[in-house]
Design a protein around this motif. Structure first.
Motif, PDB file in Angstrom:
ATOM      1  N   GLY A  37       0.829  -1.210   0.000  1.00  0.00           N
ATOM      2  CA  GLY A  37       0.000   0.000   0.000  1.00  0.00           C
ATOM      3  C   GLY A  37       0.857   1.250   0.000  1.00  0.00           C
ATOM      4  N   LEU A  40       2.292   1.902  -3.411  1.00  0.00           N
ATOM      5  CA  LEU A  40       1.275   2.456  -4.308  1.00  0.00           C
ATOM      6  C   LEU A  40       1.033   3.943  -4.018  1.00  0.00           C
ATOM      7  N   THR A  41       0.966   4.268  -2.713  1.00  0.00           N
ATOM      8  CA  THR A  41       0.758   5.662  -2.330  1.00  0.00           C
ATOM      9  C   THR A  41       1.895   6.546  -2.849  1.00  0.00           C
ATOM     10  N   LEU A  44       1.725   6.878  -6.697  1.00  0.00           N
ATOM     11  CA  LEU A  44       0.659   7.796  -7.105  1.00  0.00           C
ATOM     12  C   LEU A  44       1.051   9.244  -6.846  1.00  0.00           C
ATOM     13  N   THR A 197      -3.984  11.163  -1.801  1.00  0.00           N
ATOM     14  CA  THR A 197      -4.058   9.895  -2.534  1.00  0.00           C
ATOM     15  C   THR A 197      -4.933   8.885  -1.805  1.00  0.00           C
ATOM     16  N   SER A 198      -5.193   9.094  -0.502  1.00  0.00           N
ATOM     17  CA  SER A 198      -6.014   8.125   0.226  1.00  0.00           C
ATOM     18  C   SER A 198      -7.439   8.091  -0.330  1.00  0.00           C
ATOM     19  N   ASP A 207      -4.227   1.556  -1.518  1.00  0.00           N
ATOM     20  CA  ASP A 207      -3.118   2.421  -1.109  1.00  0.00           C
ATOM     21  C   ASP A 207      -2.848   2.159   0.377  1.00  0.00           C
TER      22      ASP A 207
END
Lengths: 291, 252
Positions: A37, A40-41, A44, A197-198, A207
């Motif tokens: 996660g 990914l965060t 992004l 981004t969350s 994420d």
């Protein structure tokens, strides 16, 4: 003094209250789902900011161009994207296939070379990246514009007089100086983006925060997992802040001011600001002043 | 080298230049004097098309400045062409306008490398020589903020010279300097004049105009009031306005 006591009391309470479940925090801090996660965060954030910064520069230059068409296009873009929630934009991009089921690359109104299915191109990740990046561009453009305006016009005069083209002047002379004004708010934007981004949980992207939520949905360790996520957000924010400091120092070269002290240097100098260290003194008027 | 014919320049409703005609010969030093707001700086900025003229004609080295004539109408040149012609004209400003994020040497080599595509090595070698020529051999790697006004202005002159200009424009280059720093800048300009550079100098330094100028032009209210050899214009002016201006400048 009061502040110090309160800080100690709060720290002690957090450390000793068993309901914080610090051992669970430790268990999950480095699990692969959380780390995936986190990656990914970060991905992004990085890609959305990259899109946002490049787009921001383009939009700012358009906005300041002599062409009324370019200027108003930029204005309209900023108006639209700043005026609608970024969550709505993420959802719209994710459902873009409902509007445009296929994407054709080719000569406009002419033959197309590549035919793509929108659903396969615009995955949730791409939708989130586009939405966040395009939205960020609107904000970045105003930051870039402020930076460009802050550079003295004499700089442009001097560059033009040397025979530099408008593009060379912008790239070599104006933008590097504008950076001093652009970097601090851009640091803000990056840190803000990290947390924005969350929102991608709404398009089912796992994420950092959504990964934590998925875990506590099954084991009910809500607080410890939220702390796990927070620790990672804080860690990344710290790294970003340090990076910002060095970028600022790079673009501050040649400035008359000494470089800003690092946080560590300031801690070493004392936690409390010393008041009245320098009393402003009225300078006696000298006869030269009247010349 | 430079020829102006009935040059007019307007900023909105304000007419700054109202029909200027003059000629500057090769290797000549022309000094433009006059009260502030008389249009002398604007005229200088028109010569390299930093300002567009509204009426009249302006030539540098036989080429129209900023425009191309087709029949009776003028068309503004495309930007790269304007830039190419500007590269042949050096300009030095009142407030130096050095690039603050570059060292003295980087300031000097920037345009030769980017505009003239000179190799970095050659540009640096020539840049160092130029900085030495203006007496700043030991300041090559300093940033402008760490240089005095006089030193900054000498870097600015070196920067303009690095492009090998055929004409130099000086816009009140000593007006922002402390009195004790004026001489070091004027000395550099004096030497440049002696070496045969064509120069247009907007200045309040009457001593410099008298000593170095071949031709002095007195402007007021956007027109040329009086012109001629320095001895004539500065010592025995014919026009009342010139007398009044010189009286004010010289008594202080």
């Amino acid at each position: 003094m009061v502040v110090a006591v309160l800080i100690v009391a709060l720290g002690r309470s957090i450390a000793t209250n068993p309901r914080f479940n610090w051992n669970v925090v430790g268990d999950f801090l480095f699990t692969s789902r959380i780390l995936d996660g986190l990656v990914l965060t970060i991905e992004l954030t990085a890609m959305a900011m990259a899109i946002g910064i490049v787009l921001g520069i383009v939009l700012a230059l358009m906005r300041m161009s002599q062409s009324a068409l370019l200027a108003s296009t930029s204005w309209g873009y900023i108006w639209l994207l700043r005026g609608t929630p970024v969550l709505v934009q993420i959802l719209l991009w994710n459902n873009i296939a409902a509007l445009y089921p296929s994407v054709d690359l080719g000569i406009p109104f002419g033959p197309s070379f590549v035919h793509l299915n929108a659903n396969s191109v615009v995955t949730p990740f791409v939708a989130a990246m586009l939405a966040l990046g395009l939205n960020e561009g609107a904000y970045m453009s105003e930051i870039v514009r402020a930076g460009i305006i802050s550079v003295d016009e004499g700089q442009t005069d001097a560059a033009k007089a040397l025979g530099m083209t408008r593009l060379q002047t912008m790239r070599r002379i104006v933008l590097p100086q504008a950076m001093r004004v652009i970097i601090p708010p851009t640091g803000n934007e990056t840190i803000s983006m990290l947390k924005t981004t969350s929102l991608v949980a709404f398009v089912a992207l796992t994420d950092l925060l959504y990964s934590a939520q998925l875990i506590y949905a099954t084991n009910y360790q809500t607080i410890p997992l939220l702390i796990v996520a927070s620790i990672w957000y804080l860690a990344v924010t710290s790294v970003l802040s340090i990076g910002q400091y060095y970028i600022e120092r790079h673009y501050g070269r040649g400035s008359a001011q000494e470089t800003a002290p690092t946080l560590l240097e300031r801690l070493r100098a004392g936690l409390w600001p010393r008041h009245a260290e320098v009393e402003p003194v009225e300078r006696p008027r000298l006869p030269e002043d009247h010349r | 080298m430079v020829k102006a014919e009935q040059v007019h320049k307007r900023f909105g409703a304000l007419e700054v230049l109202r029909g200027i005609s003059l000629e500057v010969a090769h290797a000549e030093v022309m000094c433009l004097i006059g009260p502030s707001g008389s249009g002398k700086s604007t005229l200088l900025r028109c010569v390299n098309h930093l300002e567009k003229i509204n009426r009249g004609r302006l030539w540098v080295d036989g080429e129209l400045v900023g425009y191309r004539q087709a029949g009776d109408t003028l068309h503004e040149l495309p930007e790269p062409e304007i830039a190419r012609r500007r590269a042949e004209i050096g300009m030095v400003f009142q407030r130096f306008n050095l690039f603050p994020h570059m060292t003295a040497l980087e300031n000097v080599v920037e345009a030769p490398i980017r505009v003239k595509k000179v190799s970095k090595g050659d540009a640096k070698e020539r840049g160092r020589a130029l900085l030495q020529r203006v007496g700043l051999a030991d300041k090559v790697d300093e940033y402008p903020a760490r240089l005095s006004g006089g030193q900054q202005q000498r870097v600015a002159i070196a920067r303009a010279l690095a492009m090998g200009p055929k004409l130099m424009l000086f816009d009140e280059v000593t007006s922002a300097l402390d009195p004790e720093l004026v001489k070091e800048v004027l000395d550099v300009m004096r030497r440049l004049a002696k070496e045969g550079m064509t120069m247009i100098v907007v200045t309040h330094e009457m001593g410099f105009a008298r000593e170095v100028g071949d031709h002095v032009v007195f402007m007021d209210g956007g027109v040329i009031v009086e012109e001629g050899p320095p001895a004539e214009v500065l010592d025995s002016p014919r026009e009342e306005r010139t007398k009044r201006f010189l009286g004010l400048v010289l008594e202080h």
